[in-house]
Design a protein around this motif. Structure first.
Motif, PDB file in Angstrom:
ATOM      1  N   LEU A   1     -19.388 -17.783 -33.906  1.00 34.00           N
ATOM      2  CA  LEU A   1     -19.254 -17.750 -35.365  1.00 34.00           C
ATOM      3  C   LEU A   1     -17.785 -17.724 -35.783  1.00 34.00           C
ATOM      4  O   LEU A   1     -17.428 -18.219 -36.857  1.00 34.00           O
ATOM      5  N   ALA A   2     -16.939 -17.130 -34.946  1.00 39.61           N
ATOM      6  CA  ALA A   2     -15.512 -17.120 -35.267  1.00 39.61           C
ATOM      7  C   ALA A   2     -14.907 -18.515 -35.186  1.00 39.61           C
ATOM      8  O   ALA A   2     -13.946 -18.832 -35.897  1.00 39.61           O
ATOM      9  N   LEU A   3     -15.464 -19.374 -34.347  1.00 44.28           N
ATOM     10  CA  LEU A   3     -14.932 -20.722 -34.165  1.00 44.28           C
ATOM     11  C   LEU A   3     -15.540 -21.747 -35.120  1.00 44.28           C
ATOM     12  O   LEU A   3     -14.926 -22.786 -35.386  1.00 44.28           O
ATOM     13  N   VAL A   4     -16.741 -21.455 -35.625  1.00 41.85           N
ATOM     14  CA  VAL A   4     -17.497 -22.427 -36.430  1.00 41.85           C
ATOM     15  C   VAL A   4     -16.700 -23.006 -37.603  1.00 41.85           C
ATOM     16  O   VAL A   4     -16.671 -24.228 -37.792  1.00 41.85           O
ATOM     17  N   PRO A   5     -16.031 -22.188 -38.430  1.00 34.79           N
ATOM     18  CA  PRO A   5     -15.369 -22.774 -39.615  1.00 34.79           C
ATOM     19  C   PRO A   5     -14.301 -23.803 -39.276  1.00 34.79           C
ATOM     20  O   PRO A   5     -13.962 -24.640 -40.114  1.00 34.79           O
TER      21      PRO A   5
ATOM     22  N   SER B   1      -8.132 -19.077 -35.014  1.00 35.51           N
ATOM     23  CA  SER B   1      -9.405 -18.615 -35.568  1.00 35.51           C
ATOM     24  C   SER B   1      -9.979 -17.480 -34.722  1.00 35.51           C
ATOM     25  O   SER B   1     -10.450 -16.462 -35.246  1.00 35.51           O
ATOM     26  N   LEU B   2      -9.916 -17.658 -33.404  1.00 36.08           N
ATOM     27  CA  LEU B   2     -10.417 -16.617 -32.499  1.00 36.08           C
ATOM     28  C   LEU B   2      -9.555 -15.367 -32.594  1.00 36.08           C
ATOM     29  O   LEU B   2     -10.070 -14.232 -32.575  1.00 36.08           O
ATOM     30  N   THR B   3      -8.244 -15.563 -32.741  1.00 37.91           N
ATOM     31  CA  THR B   3      -7.340 -14.425 -32.877  1.00 37.91           C
ATOM     32  C   THR B   3      -7.642 -13.639 -34.144  1.00 37.91           C
ATOM     33  O   THR B   3      -7.633 -12.396 -34.142  1.00 37.91           O
TER      34      THR B   3
END
Length: 578
Positions: free
Chosen positions: A169-173, A186-188
């Protein structure tokens, strides 16, 4: 299109969902299937076209989705996860990564796209790699298998799947801009949000919640406020609000108010979740033959992928077919979380409606099949284990046949639980007064939980691996010299057999041994006495100390006399609830 107001639309959602849920409950099927079916009936694609999925109702349903993920986060206990042991950690990490890799290969072979702004193959791979916490936990709870080793491994893998889902979900956007730097940032951001939330839950929130602890309704309001605060911050950072809700739940998961918050939020969440899944069902189009065939292939592929990614890891670490196969059976379905991920992907334009329909069909198929597979998991495991043995795979059972000196023990415990532990302790305490200074030297335990073996050996108790519900295992063990065979597991906790069947097997295999078994009800105990049990342990009436005295009497061949006295007393009891 029928123009109706929001209240009427919500009413139709709830009424239709309630009727279908009642039918699903009678058929012992997951309620989410009922909500999807209700949406199908209301929608214009396959149903009556009573209303369209209105924007306002969708907004309300989104609130339910956020609360759903908040509750999932609340149920993730990071402390327990870190202390879960190397088996669960290894399986939890490898299962998802291997499943995604294999499912991605399947998706690409099936013609799903990956690239050019579309990520159908990736979303399908992630969806097929997640199992249903809602279905699995409910069924394992009903079967009293939450605390067994296979049950603990299953739950551990489910928790790890939730963690992997947070990462995704953190990477999806930012999937549409898949530059390594963008994804890494984004992951950070996700990691920073987790760190800040955990820090707040460590230093600030305890004081806030403690000040409101005397007002239960205020605790609930604060918990939901924290959920939407973290969700809002996640959205500002360019992450999804759903991910923020998960993080908010995880940060509160170790609070002493956790259980109360879950209980209260769940009732609120369920109302909104009905709207979400009914609305999702309305989107399902008329399936064609190709879509149905693909769904069948994906369902079969999901089951296959679960076995090839979970079984080798568990078997390599436990050398037990039983412990390695049961979690594979338990996890052979798709998750309701997968529907959430696909709905988010559809909103972002990453996938099309056809993929969502495919995953919903796979969810329906695997949910129904796994309901029965989990219910009869031990029988399924038995069939698979025999097939694997026929292929030459050696089980821990084959490698740990009882040595000759072990087979000569006088007292054999068939299965080991907390009740058995108390009985053994009382046996040790009472033995010296009976002139038996080293009773542990005369005791053997047979149990399929390898974790118990290490604890027993530390206490100087001989133990051997074995499934007491298996007739071949009992025969192979060769307890011909045992004076007393003891089973303290009641029928409600036995899997694949009953104490009556176990009694018949033991009497046939070892006619000279005295047999003590457990019962829950007085009629059940009397039936065991009538069929030849020498003593029946009824925990509601007997203490572990009484049972220990009966075991010691059994060393002198007097257990049957004590059992006869107990049976007479039971026949004279006239309880309201026997």
């Amino acid at each position: 299109m029928n123009e109706i107001n929001v209240v009427t639309g919500i009413g139709l959602y709830i009424i239709t969902g309630g009727v279908f849920a009642l039918v699903a409950n009678l058929l012992r099927q997951p309620l989410i299937l009922a909500y999807l079916a209700a949406g199908v009936m209301l929608g214009a694609n396959l149903g009556l076209g009573l209303l369209e999925c209105q924007h306002t109702i969708e907004t309300i349903a989104d609130i339910g989705l956020i609360l759903l993920l908040f509750v999932i986060g609340l149920e993730i206990d990071l402390k327990k996860l870190l202390a879960s042991g190397r088996i669960i950690i290894a399986a939890g990490i490898s299962q998802f990564l291997l499943c995604v890799a294999l499912a991605l290969g399947f998706a690409l072979l099936a013609g799903f796209t990956l690239g050019g702004g579309r990520f159908d193959a990736l979303y399908l791979a992630v969806s097929l790699s997640l199992s249903s916490t809602m279905i699995v936990v409910k069924l394992l709870y009903d079967k009293f298998e939450m605390t067994t080793l296979p049950g603990q491994i299953t739950l551990g893998i489910l928790v790890f799947q939730d963690i992997w889902a947070i990462v995704f979900l953190a990477l999806v956007p930012n999937l549409s801009n898949p530059a390594l730097g963008v994804l890494a940032w984004s992951l950070t951001e996700g990691v920073l949000l987790v760190a800040v939330s955990l820090a707040a839950s460590r230093f600030i929130l305890p004081w806030v919640f403690a000040s409101a602890a005397n007002k239960p309704e205020l605790v609930l309001v604060l918990a939901i406020a924290w959920c939407f605060l973290v969700s809002g911050v996640a959205e500002v950072l360019g992450l999804s609000m759903e991910m923020g809700a998960l993080i908010a739940g995880v940060s509160l998961s170790t609070f002493p108010y956790n259980v109360d918050v879950i209980a209260k939020v769940t009732s609120v969440r369920d109302f909104f979740v009905i709207l979400f899944f009914v609305g999702l069902g309305m989107l399902i189009p008329m399936p064609d033959a190709q879509l149905l065939l693909t769904a069948l292939a994906a369902s079969a592929g999901l089951v296959f992928i679960r076995f090839v990614t979970i079984f080798p890891v568990l078997f390599g670490m436990t050398r037990s077919l039983h412990t390695s196969l049961i979690p594979c059976v338990n996890l052979s379905q798709i998750s309701e979380f997968s529907l959430v991920i696909l709905a988010l992907g559809l909103g972002l334009g990453h996938v099309d409606q056809r993929l969502l329909s495919l995953v919903i069909i796979v969810f329906a198929l695997t949910s129904v099949l796994s309901t029965y597979a989990i219910q009869y998991s031990h029988q399924v495991q038995g069939v698979l284990a025999r097939a694997l043995r026929a292929l030459g795979l050696r089980d821990l059972h084959d490698e740990q046949a009882p040595p000759k000196d072990v087979a000569q023990k006088d007292i054999v415990f068939l299965g080991f639980s907390s009740v058995t532990s108390s009985l053994l302790e009382e046996l040790v305490r009472a033995a010296p007064a009976a002139g038996i200074p080293s009773v542990l030297d005369r005791v053997l335990v047979m149990d399929a939980n390898i974790r118990v073996h290490g604890l027993l050996k530390k206490h100087g108790v001989a133990c051997v691996y074995g499934d007491i519900t298996n007739m071949d295992t009992l025969s192979h063990a060769n307890f011909s010299q045992a004076k007393t065979l003891i089973g303290t597991t009641p029928d409600t906790l036995l899997h694949g057999t009953t104490n009556l069947r176990l009694l018949r097997s033991l009497k046939r295999l070892y006619p000279r041994a005295q047999v003590m078994l457990a019962a829950v009800t007085i009629p059940g105990a009397l039936k065991l006495y009538d069929k030849g049990a020498d003593y029946v342990f009824l925990p509601r009436l007997h203490s572990a100390r009484q049972a220990a005295l009966a075991v010691l009497a059994g060393l002198n061949g007097d257990m049957a006399a004590q059992g006869a006295d107990e049976a007479r007393e039971l026949r004279e009891r006239h309880e309201v609830l026997p």
